[in-house]
Every structure is written in structure tokens, then in C-alpha cells.
Design a protein around this motif. Sequence first.
Motif, PDB file in Angstrom:
ATOM      1  N   ALA A   1      50.684 104.739  -5.179  1.00 53.01           N
ATOM      2  CA  ALA A   1      50.681 105.559  -3.967  1.00 53.01           C
ATOM      3  C   ALA A   1      52.019 106.235  -3.796  1.00 53.01           C
ATOM      4  CB  ALA A   1      50.370 104.696  -2.753  1.00 53.01           C
TER       5      ALA A   1
ATOM      6  N   GLU B   1      41.809 102.258   5.282  1.00 52.30           N
ATOM      7  CA  GLU B   1      42.532 103.269   4.511  1.00 52.30           C
ATOM      8  C   GLU B   1      42.152 104.667   4.977  1.00 52.30           C
ATOM      9  OE1 GLU B   1      44.374 102.964   1.081  1.00 52.30           O
ATOM     10  OE2 GLU B   1      45.027 101.368   2.395  1.00 52.30           O
TER      11      GLU B   1
ATOM     12  N   PHE C   1      45.387 107.092  -6.941  1.00 56.73           N
ATOM     13  CA  PHE C   1      45.952 105.785  -6.550  1.00 56.73           C
ATOM     14  C   PHE C   1      44.921 104.906  -5.853  1.00 56.73           C
ATOM     15  CE2 PHE C   1      47.689 108.532  -3.099  1.00 56.73           C
ATOM     16  CZ  PHE C   1      47.151 107.893  -2.004  1.00 56.73           C
ATOM     17  N   GLY C   2      43.651 105.211  -6.067  1.00 55.02           N
ATOM     18  CA  GLY C   2      42.636 104.253  -5.655  1.00 55.02           C
ATOM     19  C   GLY C   2      42.383 104.206  -4.176  1.00 55.02           C
ATOM     20  N   LEU C   3      42.352 105.360  -3.544  1.00 55.01           N
ATOM     21  CA  LEU C   3      42.032 105.371  -2.130  1.00 55.01           C
ATOM     22  C   LEU C   3      40.561 104.989  -1.948  1.00 55.01           C
ATOM     23  CD1 LEU C   3      43.465 106.417   0.523  1.00 55.01           C
ATOM     24  CD2 LEU C   3      41.796 108.225   0.354  1.00 55.01           C
TER      25      LEU C   3
ATOM     26  N   VAL D   1      44.457 107.766   5.970  1.00 57.70           N
ATOM     27  CA  VAL D   1      44.494 109.108   5.399  1.00 57.70           C
ATOM     28  C   VAL D   1      44.459 110.163   6.502  1.00 57.70           C
ATOM     29  CG1 VAL D   1      43.216 110.761   4.023  1.00 57.70           C
ATOM     30  CG2 VAL D   1      43.467 108.449   3.247  1.00 57.70           C
TER      31      VAL D   1
ATOM     32  N   PHE E   1      52.176 106.598   5.291  1.00 54.80           N
ATOM     33  CA  PHE E   1      51.184 106.118   4.342  1.00 54.80           C
ATOM     34  C   PHE E   1      51.742 104.983   3.489  1.00 54.80           C
ATOM     35  CE2 PHE E   1      48.078 106.009   1.084  1.00 54.80           C
ATOM     36  CZ  PHE E   1      46.936 106.434   1.690  1.00 54.80           C
ATOM     37  N   LEU E   2      52.972 105.149   3.050  1.00 51.53           N
ATOM     38  CA  LEU E   2      53.527 104.135   2.145  1.00 51.53           C
ATOM     39  C   LEU E   2      53.787 102.826   2.866  1.00 51.53           C
ATOM     40  CD1 LEU E   2      55.850 106.100  -0.241  1.00 51.53           C
ATOM     41  CD2 LEU E   2      53.572 105.196  -0.608  1.00 51.53           C
TER      42      LEU E   2
ATOM     43  N   ARG F   1      50.749 101.187   3.136  1.00 52.22           N
ATOM     44  CA  ARG F   1      50.324 100.633   1.847  1.00 52.22           C
ATOM     45  C   ARG F   1      50.885  99.243   1.631  1.00 52.22           C
ATOM     46  NH1 ARG F   1      46.926 102.019  -2.750  1.00 52.22           N
ATOM     47  NH2 ARG F   1      45.446 103.018  -1.398  1.00 52.22           N
TER      48      ARG F   1
END
Lengths: 831, 496
Positions: B423, A185, B386-388, A189, A212-213, A216
Motif C-alpha cells: 500500500a 477498507e 495492493f489487494g484492496l 478508500v 490510508f497508510l 493500513r
Amino acid sequence: MDDSLSRFLILIPAFPLAAAIIIAIAGPKLLKQWSHVPVIVALVASFICSLGLLSEVKKRSNYAEPEHRLLAHAGFEHVVTLWTWADVGEAYELDKPTYGDSEASIADRGHRDFRVDVTLRADALTAIMLSMVTFISSLVAIFGAGYMHGDRGYWRFFSYIGLFVFSMTMLVSVSNFILLFVFWEAVGVCSYLLIGFWYEKPEAAAAGKKAFLVNRVGDFGFALALFLIWTNYGTLNFHDTRADGETDQVLVAQAMETQLAGDAPGDNESLVVRGVVGRWRVAANDYATGGVALAICLLLLLGACGKSAQFPLHVWLPDAMEGPTPVSALIHAATMVTAGVYMVARCTPLFMASPEAQLTVACVGAFTALLAGLIAMTQYDLKRVLAYSTVSQLGYMFLALGTGTVVGISAGMFHLFTHAFFKALLFLGAGSVMHAMGNVIDMRRFGGLRKLMPTTHATFMIGCLALAGFPLLSGFFSKDSIVAAVHDRYHTMEHELDHRGAHADAHMTSEATGHDERGAGPRPTPSPLTSWDAARLHRFATIYHWLYLSAMFTAFLTAFYTFRAFYMTFYGKEVIPHEAGEHAHESPPMMAWPLIVLAVCAALVGISLDQTIIEGPNRFGEFLLNTPSLADGAALASFEFHINVAGTSGAIAIVAILLATYLYLGHRREIEWLRRLMDFEQFAKWFDVESVSRWKEVTWVKQLHSGAKSVGLGWLTGALGNVVLLLALITATPFLLGHFVSPYKLSLGKFFIDEIYQLLIVLPLRGFAVVCYAIDRWVVDGFVNLVGRLPPLFGGLMRSLQMGLVQFYALAMVLGVLVLLVARVMLAACR
Amino acid sequence: MATLLDNHLLSCMIAVPFIGILAMVVIRNEQVSRIIALLCAVLDLGLGLYLWSRFKPADEGMQLVERIPWMPTFNIEYAVGVDGISILLVLLTTLLTPLCVLCSWSSIKIHVKAFMILILLVEGAMIVVFTALDLFLFFMMWEVTMIPMYFMIILWGGPGRIAAGLKFVLYSLTGSLLLLVGILALHVESGLGTFDIQTLSEQTYSSDAQFWMFLAFLLAFGIKLPMFPFHTWLPDAHAEAPTAGSVILAGVLLKMGGYGFLRICLPIFPDAAVTFAPLMLSLSVVAILYGGFMALAQDDLKKLVAYSSISHMGFVTLGIFVFNRQGIQGAILQMFNHGIVTGAMFLAVGQLYERTHSRLISDYGGLHKTMPRFAGLFCIFAVASFGLPGTCSFIGEVLVLLGASETSYVMVLLAMGGIVLAASYMLWMLQRVVLGQPSTSTAEQIPDLTPRETLNLVPLAIVVFMIGVYPGPLMEMMDACVANLVELTNKALPIK
């Protein structure tokens, strides 16, 4: 922490992190245009440490005398524990492992602590990744110092780069799935921050979010896989430990020896917790099989697809090109996007337990390679051509990992390694072009730059040749080894089938895999293929055969689109866009030197590490197989040069380069011709409604018709004409429609995958959210409000009784008393 | 003095805000009342940290217990104590209160003294709720927290404050009523004539009685938490409350619900908890997804954060009702982290609101350019929300999901969907608020954070990363006592 390995392991990520923090603090006020200095120094220092680590790992892997007898032939790893991140005692009871019943697996059962130590590991795989990452990032940072010069966010850029390299080095050196996920992650970022670096541009902000999404979605799979691994294996460590967290391999081996001897361990603390890809588990092959294994692997693959931009999650990578070009070179070509490949390679034993999952990996890889190759053919944005090419090459790596053989995994990692050099080179070259052209990247707007930018031209050419797989350059070796691994895979299966045909009754005893002509001695373990039934073997063999053909075709595409871009940029008439202004010249030395260094690497790294072509050793593969999780299969591996496969793919590359030369060098009419063909333009021209209806204007048709009219048969020709018209239209309709989705348009429109996602996922979800909100407001809350209205309502009813008539009150009172009396009497009567 | 502090640490913590209130009553000056409030809050924070240092993590029972008979006729005591579960929430309360005082420093312009009194009143009451060992005391202070909140909303709130306040207070009163019914029923049913929580939890009750009493408590805590169908008071209350009100509400008050489940429902009604678990788990997952979708549809920053709260609190109930150690530890951590992160989000949104008097996302854009310091901090809290990994929320969510994966993969799958949603709404919001170009010409002149405002957010950012990187100490603190709790409930679980 007193030995050099641990020191290196800690220093490698520590330098970039320190640099990032220094710049973040001192950058805006103090360092300003000198912000690149700390990062470059730190990265070079990290690179030197990585080399130290590499040589140390190499030295220790080759010890003739292992430190413990159980450690013989089990590869080499070294684990450092920094601190305990989380520890939940007796979190889980592993009572029914779904895998084997060896003694060690029985010892696995019982209560498990959820214990996550921050551990770093040194082994061959990590050492290779670390040296590659730090090398490329040092060069990119140097290049970036020239490229970003004068940018408002200069210090921010280098701070992010430092942060990224920290996260990436941690990603490849942590020894735990949770931490892998953490840094997985974290690099995401950094990628988000760097894609959206020029956040004022709406496209950049949107691209960052999209990246990013989409990632995810992949992480969603990855995390689910982690939970499955946890419930199945009761640990998330890669390595074996004692329950008290001791990681020293000799101590663990001693504990294991006691445990295997059947002596009850003195205390729970000295029980061995076998890591998910630790050597004991690999050696005993205690892995869940069947559905569980398939689920774990497919979920891991989903995660890998997100990070490594594989279909169907590849859509973010081309958009990520909104970021500064050095970033594209570093993150979106050479390092971060290979994290998925690294992860799958790291989890090899898990994938080995599920051939179906491996096949899926291979298919996803091959399909992505093909799809991205097709898209890259028609793009006009130089960086996007390279981006799709990255997607395509990553597909190759997945294809290699999906072969499921040790040779294949080594090939995939080798391609990862060489690709990093030539793709970074190509991106930096593109950056150099962009720098000179005033940030214009559309290849239609510039051309013929070879005289203007000789260094960029020469280095870019080497990069292109390497990417195209031109014989004896690095890409040739790695790509060839991938194709050869796929070839081997289906060949082995066919061989096994033939073998069974020959000895139908004795197939269980048949000798293991491989070509007989390899002349290898008896295998240490029988190939798993012997236990497969014929239908399955046949199915797999057929699919792998197709994958092989597809890989060959993709090799053709690769060479073609690479040189298309190369010729469009550097050859033809010299065209310079007006944005270039004063900048239209060769880049400064600070940018040129990294290009030269990378070009030398791109040319030589293949032959220096894989010398099977001259009957030498495959140094890369042999070193890689010292990784404990791969060491088990090392005995099966035999690296050799496949002259047939290599010859074919080399020839294909050369033909494709020649074709591109013919089509794109000099006159470009041929392109138009090809484009028209692929766009069904001729069909559209001749067959659309208007032109068909114009057929009756054609002279000989007119004459025929008038002739027929004169003999009174005009109705016949008229009707005939109409029938012909109708038929023509009916036959043409598919092509007319096809004009909108012709191969050319599909490729140019990137197969409209973005649009499909927008339509099928994004819009419905947003719509659903709005509907939910409406429901919340009007139904859920409406109900609450309704309840709230009730008291006033009742109050209102009661109010009408308060009319102020004393007589009514008296009447009500009397009635009430009466009711009470009656009730009392009736109650009494009932008793 | 030192011995008084050592022997009556909790009482001192409780007394400090009330002493502050008394002091403020006699003072007229607004500035002085601000300073007194800040001093009291900081002093309490100091005491909280001292409490932490005195706390013995290995002990599974109550520590630092103080008991004073209060209404001896009914066996009602003033009894306080902390264990691994409550200490975190006490710390959270003491951490957030000074920040609330700071953020109201200039934004509250009328009745400053009254506002400060209310903040301290809530703080004192909250600490009692989290440390009370006596159900009657618990209930009384539970009620006390509601009144200041109501006044904060209706006196200092936004345009829709009256309706929102009314809704809040009516909803809360319903919950309190049920809580009272539950407490009285428990009192009668146990036949022990005591309100002491520990004594009550040692008694076993018939499963029928458990069922009904659990239901009463469930509704009371569910409304406060809020759980899915009872959540509609929350977005309105959050959106209309002044910044400090939203922070207290989201940061601490909601946690009373989760705390109630852990302190009362699980130990006293283990059988009923097991019976209700499937329902609770389903509602949790619904809340996670539903809150996420709601947040996706918002154009109002405060409501977006409010709905995200609903989603996050879903993780808390999910973790509690899987009855294993990771789940419950994760739930407690999630409560703590949610307090930090959502508190910070409300603080940040409040700072924006002070500048522009708009809560609409569409009114913003390109804040990165005009307010770089704010933008940086805001982004940190948004990604933490959102829990990064690396931020605090990650560990909580992972533990909850790990715990849930032992019960049902479907739950995990759906809850993970909630994380993806989180997210998307947070990043989409960031894209529209922080990135891009400033929306209007006036937006280009928004001043960046003042030092006081920066001071407001920075401590929380530090906590976010500290817990993210090294959650060990917090987890160690609750380990023993969660183990104890799990053992209790596991007895009620059907044998596997």
C-alpha cells in the motif's frame, strides 16, 4: 427475501450505490450542477427504509412468544444471504478448540468449510447505526449541495458520497468478519478519495495517503485478528448457520436442538456452525480465554484504533481536514470514524473473555481523550479543534466500551449516537463559517461573526453546549452515562474487595456484583469478578479509578476548548479576512436548514432516549440490548441516573465554560498571560544566559561590589557573583530547555507525534529500502554478474594456449597421451 | 466442424496462433498482419471462453484429453488436457494476448509483422505449456516461450535492451538446463519409460531421489517465478521490454513457475516438497518483504511494478507450500489476479511511456488533471495491486494468508507487513504521478487515452472487480482438483 426486513436491509445500501453509479455515468455530461439530486433522493429513501427497519426490529424484539423455545431471551436478529462469495470445502480441521468443553463446543470440532456468504443482518445495533448514518448523511448531502456549489468536481463529490454511504451502511449491516473487513477498507478508500478531493493541493494528496497508510497499519492488526479467529473458532460469521448456509433462526434453532439432544445429525449439512458472536456461543460462553483472547482483542483494537483515530494511530484524522468540510462532518466526525467503536461493540463477547483487553481498551480511550483534549486547547484552525475534539470524544467511547459492562457498552454506543448529531452540527457550522470567510479557517483571522451569521451562531452554540456536556443537552446524558459506567466499574470492584474483607472465608459464595443499594434481586449468573484474586481486583479498581478521574478532567478540557473556539469565532471585534470578498454573509437556506435540524436533534436526542433522570426508561439502552451478542448480559443491566456523577460532571462543564468565557470573551489579555505561563516565558526571560549575566548591572549589586572592593573584599563578591551566576544557570537550564518543550509548545505542536513517527518509522523505512536496493544491485545481482563473467574468464585463459605454435600442440598431445597411459596403468595396478 | 471443435478443442486453441503465424509469413502488409494477429488472439479468447463453458468443475481429473503418439520409440506423446488448475492459466493467456496485440498496434513501428508473429508464437507455446500432459512436450514448449521473449526484448526494447535480453536468456537457459536434467532423471528413475506426468506421479520414489530431482525442478521453476535470490533478471527484463513483452512476461510467463510447482513438484515429489517447505516458505516471505522494499526505493515506474511482481509472486509460493486447500486455491487465484493486475499496470505504464518517453516517477505529476480517464483506470489497478478488498487480489491474498495461518503466525505477520508495504509504495507512487500539480508545462498537454487504449484497459478493470465481488466461479472450478492435490501431499506430511 419476501419479508420487509430483508427488503429494507437490501434497499438501504442499494439506493446510495445506485445513486453513485448514476452520477458517475451521467454526472460529467448530463447532470452537472444537478448531480446532488440523485444522492439526496437516495439517501432520504435509505433513511426512510432505516426507520422502517428500526421499527420492525423493535416490534419483533418485543414478541412475547418467541418463535422457538430456545430463542427466548436471546435477543433478535435477522440474516439475509445474498450470494456465496467464496467457498473452500473442508478447508480446516478444528480439532483442538481452546475454549470450553460444553456439548456444543465439542460439536464444533471437525472439518470446516471456509465459506463466506454475503450476508446482511438486522438487529438492534445495526438498526441504530443505520438510521444514524442515513440521517446524518442525508443532511450532509443537502448541506453539501449548497457548500460545493460551483466546484469543478461537483458530480465527483456526490458520486463519492453515494459510494461512501453505500460502504458505510454495508459495513454496519454485514454479518461476517471478512465482509466487515471488505467494507472497512471500502470506507477507507472513500475517505482517501474525499480527503484528496482537491488533489491539486499537495497537502490534500499527502493527507489522503497518510490516512490510508495509517489505517493500513490498523488493518494489519485487524486482518491478523481475523486469522486468529478463524483458526480458533473455525468460522468468521457473526451469526449461527447450518453448515449448508441456512440462516433462518428457527431452522437453526431446531438443528441445534437436535444436536444438543445428542441425536446424530442426518448429514453434515444440518450441523450448526456457531457464529463468532452468535447467540449459541454467547449463551454457552464458549470463548477462548487467556493469551489467545488477549491477542485477538488487542489486534482488533489495533484495527479499531486505526479507523477511529485512537492513540497511537490518531495522527491521520486532523490532517484529513484537508477534505471538503461536509466530508469532515460526515466521514471524519459522525460516521466512518465510529466504525471502530461499532466493531468493538459488535465483538463484545470476545472482549468479555479478556478483562485485560478491556482494560487496555479503556486506557487507550481515556489516554487518547486526554491527549486530544490537551492538543485541542491551543489549535487555531477551527476544523482542527473540532477534529481533535472528535478524537477525544471517540476516546470517551472506547473508555465506555472498555468498562466491559453492558451498561458501559450501551453508554458508549449512546455517546456515539449523540456525538454524531452535535459533531456533524459543529462541522457543518464550521463549514458555513468557511463558506462565508472564503475558505479561511484560521480563527485568528476572523472573529465576531455572531451578528453576521445569526443562524450559524445559534446552532453552533447549541452544538458547543451539547459537546461540552451542558446539563440536559444530549452530550450531557451520554457523557454522563460513560463516566457513570466507569465509576460503577471501579466501585463494583472496590465493593467486591470490601465484601471479601468482611467475609474473608466465604468470598466464593458472595453475592455478585453491584451496589446493594440498587436493590436488585438475585443475579441470574454469578459475576466473573468473584473468581478474581484480590490483588488483581485491587489493580483493576485502582486503574479504573484513575480513568474515572482522567475522564472528569477531560470533560473540563472539552468544555474549555469548545468555548474557546466558539468565542474566538463568534465574539470579540468583528474581523473578516479579505478572501471572504462578497461572501461574508449568512449561508443560503440549503445550508442553514440542515444546521437547524441537527441543532434540534443535538438538543433533544439525549432526553428523549434516556429518561432515567426523571425515573423514566433508558429507551436507547433497552433497545440496544436486544442485540443477540449483548442479550446475555441484558439481565445484569440496570440503567439508572447517577446524580452524584452527573452533578459533578455538569458542574465541571459549567465551570469550564465560565472560565473560557472569562478568558476569551472580550479582552484577550488573559490568554496571553496564560500562554506565557504555560510557555515558561517568564523563566526564559529572567533566566537565560544573557539576562543572568546582566544581573551585575543591577544598581544594588554594583554598589555592593564597589563597596566590597573599597574594603579589599572585591575578590570575595566577585567570586560570590560568579557562584550565584553559575547556580542560577544550573537551576535555570531545565526551564530554558523546557521553554522549547513547554506544555504550551507541546500542545501546539500536537506533542510532536507526527515528527516522531517521521523520524522513527518513515525515514528509516525509506532508508532501508534504498539500502536494500543497493544490496540488490551490487551484491545479489553483482554475484550473478560475477558468475556471468566466469565463462569469458576461462575462455580468456584458454585463449592464451592457442598460440599457433605447431610444436607446442604436438608436445601437448604427447603429454596428454602420456597422462592417459599412466592413469590407465595405475588404475590397473590398483585393481 | 462442430464435432472437430468439440473433440479437439485444446488442439484447436493451440493451432489458431500457429495458423495465424503461417498466414502472416506469406503476407507483407503490416496493417493486415496486425489485423490477423488480433483476429487470431480474439478467436483464441473465444475458444477459451468456450472451453470454460465445456469445463466440468466437479471433475477432479484431466478433461478434454487428447493423445497422439509423437515419438513412439521413446513413448513421447502429444498429450494435452486441462484441469481446474491449468484452465485458469489458459484463460489468462488468451485474455491477455489480444490486449498485447492492441497495445502494440501503434507503439511498435518497426518489424511489425515479426513482432506480431512473436506474440502469437508465445501464446501458442504458453497454451501448450499449461495443458501439456507429457513432460517432453512441456519442456519443449517451455523452451519455445523463451526465444520470442528474448527477441522482443533485444529488438524492440529500451536503451539497455541488449544486456537485459542477454541476462534474461542466460538465466532462463540455466533454468531450462536444470529442468531438462530433472526431467531426464525422473524418466530414468521411474523406470517406466514414459514422460506422461500422470503416470509418473502415480509412482513413488525414494526420498533421496526425490530430494535431488525436486532441487532441479525447484531451481528451474524458482528462476522462472522468480523466487528471491534468483530474481535479478526480472526488473531489467521488464523495464527494457516493450509494453507487450512486459505484459506477457509478467502476466503469463512467470506463472509457468508456479504452475510447474503445482503440476510437477507437488504430485510427483510430495516427500521432498514437505522437506523443502520450510525453506520455500521462508524464501516466499523474504520475497514478499524484499520485493516490497525494493519497490519502495524505485523511481522507475516499470521497475516499481516489476519489484511489486516479485512481492506478489512470493504469495504464490507461500500459498503453495502450506499444503492446504485455502493456501493452494489462494495461490492459483493470486497467479491469475497478478496476471490481470500487473498486466494492466504494465499496459498503463506503457501508454504513459508512449506519450512522454519517460519511465521516471519524478517526471510526472498531476495526471489527474490532464488525463482523467487514464488516471481513474490507473488508480483502480494500483489499488487492486495492493489487494484492496473488492478487487481481485484481495481474495487471493486472504486465502493464502488464511492457509498460512495454520502453519505459522510468524509467516502471516511478516507477509502482512508486505501488504502494508505494498500500500505504501503504490499510494506514494500515485501521489507523485497522478495527484498534485503537473510537473512541467509540457506535461499539461499530454492527451488522454484514445478509445483503443481505453478498450485496452477497461476489460481488465471489469475483470478486477468481477473477481473481487464474485470469485465463486473461479474457485469452484479448481476446488475438486485442489482437494485432490492436497490429499496427495498430506499423505507425505508428518502426522500431526
